[in-house]
Design an enzyme around this catalytic site. Structure first.
Site, mmCIF file in Angstrom:
data_model
loop_
_atom_site.group_PDB
_atom_site.id
_atom_site.type_symbol
_atom_site.label_atom_id
_atom_site.label_comp_id
_atom_site.label_asym_id
_atom_site.label_seq_id
_atom_site.Cartn_x
_atom_site.Cartn_y
_atom_site.Cartn_z
ATOM 1 N N HIS A 9 -0.812 2.879 8.715
ATOM 2 C CA HIS A 9 0.130 2.543 7.639
ATOM 3 C C HIS A 9 1.416 3.335 7.828
ATOM 4 C CE1 HIS A 9 0.309 1.046 3.189
ATOM 5 N NE2 HIS A 9 1.482 0.949 3.784
ATOM 6 N N GLU A 15 -7.928 3.332 2.834
ATOM 7 C CA GLU A 15 -7.036 4.201 3.589
ATOM 8 C C GLU A 15 -7.151 5.636 3.093
ATOM 9 O OE1 GLU A 15 -3.071 2.597 3.371
ATOM 10 O OE2 GLU A 15 -3.610 0.762 4.450
ATOM 11 N N ARG A 26 -0.442 -5.367 2.646
ATOM 12 C CA ARG A 26 -1.403 -4.490 1.988
ATOM 13 C C ARG A 26 -2.797 -4.835 2.508
ATOM 14 N NH1 ARG A 26 2.105 -1.622 1.161
ATOM 15 N NH2 ARG A 26 2.952 -0.798 -0.782
#
Length: 337
Positions: free
Chosen positions: A303, A284, A255
């Site tokens: 991601h 993000e 993360r």
């Protein structure tokens, strides 16, 4: 605990989080097996788009379950006011932002899909590890820009004999350790009681346990596969980065907030560390002017590095299995609470 049993004769409705889903149910992952929900007698629909907030009780009220693709948050207070909701099914492994204990107390089960994520994410970490150790991006840019004469300027650190620290030796971290052990690396992790217990049980053979401070000072590569918790947030901070060798690299597939990103940018700018590979970021999507996006010694992916065909297949199967099981009052395979 509040018991939220299915009302006989009531239609069971699954809401699909709208963050990656079109109104017709198509997703950025492709086909995730929604036909299986229909065949099992469950109706699904795409939830309304949220305007930059987690779902409210009113937005959850029409649904028995939510198939949560992204990282919407779910608090006890919100689900308490949405008494129909019985299940939050994560498409993936992460569950930060979900009050697991609070939802359990309200009778809402939370599931995830760890087995579908485990190997693809370990391979994503390995991909970044290999790319950085061989300076793949630098060599690729040199070739693409016609700088053939510079091909001797980008010698990688290599892996044989190097120390790889894996922070977070759950399923993904353990898989990564098994994948890279044959490459002749020394593998270390943080000394914690849970890790010692797993070693005593015969797991994590050959992995050395160090304090976080010693790990930072001795690792050539630090790979983060940990979950985000209050105690793990910014575990890689300015002090941690200052302890790392100048030739070392940081890789994060866990993360984004595991790393203090401002401190990382400064360490990369000053040459305190050699580079980074990041599939996750603190924000993000990142801002257009995020300095990490233009640094030659950083690889940034959106991601999504583990989103392979086998990832989609296995995660889709697992999440739909969980939705069907809970709808029919059967225990799901991967409950989190």
């Amino acid at each position: 605990m509040t018991h939220r049993q299915r009302t006989p004769g009531q239609e069971y409705v699954v809401g699909l989080s709208s963050d990656v889903t079109a109104p017709d149910g198509s997703t950025i992952f492709g086909d995730v097996g929604l036909d299986r929900l229909t065949e099992a007698g469950l109706r699904w629909e795409v939830m309304p788009a949220l305007a930059g907030h987690d779902p409210s009780a009113a937005e959850l009220a029409p649904y028995d379950a939510v198939l949560s693709f992204g990282h919407w948050g779910y608090s006890r207070e919100v689900v308490a006011a949405a008494p129909r909701l019985k299940h939050v099914a994560r498409f993936g492994a992460g569950f930060d932002g979900i009050d697991l204990a609070g939802l359990a107390a309200e009778g809402v089960v939370v599931t995830n899909t760890p087995n579908g994520v485990r190997r693809p994410l370990a391979l994503a970490a390995m991909t970044l590890l290999l790319a950085l150790s061989h300076r793949l991006m630098d060599n690729g840019r040199a070739a693409a820009q016609g700088r053939w004469q510079d091909r001797g300027s980008y010698r990688g650190l290599g892996l044989a004999g190097r120390t790889v620290a894996i922070i977070g030796v759950g399923g993904v971290g353990t898989d990564l350790a098994q994948l890279i052990a044959p490459l002749g690396v020394r593998i270390v992790t943080v000394d914690r009681p849970s890790v010692r217990a797993r070693q005593a049980a015969g797991e994590l053979a050959g992995v050395e346990l160090l304090s976080l401070e010693d790990l930072a000072a001795r690792a050539d590569y630090v790979v983060l596969t940990a979950s985000l918790t209050p105690s793990s947030r910014h575990m890689v901070d300015a002090d941690f980065l200052a302890r790392m060798p100048r030739t070392s690299y940081v890789i994060n597939v866990g993360r984004g907030p595991l790393i203090d990103q401002d401190a990382l940018v400064e360490a990369l700018r000053t040459g305190s560390i050699a580079g980074a590979g990041l599939d996750v970021l603190e924000q993000e999507p990142p801002a257009a002017d995020d300095p990490l996006l233009t640094m030659d010694n950083v690889i940034v992916t959106p991601h999504a590095l583990c989103w392979t065909a086998d990832f989609v297949r296995d995660v889709s199967t697992s999440v739909v299995d969980a939705l069907i099981d809970v709808a029919h009052n059967r225990p799901p395979t991967h409950p989190l609470n």
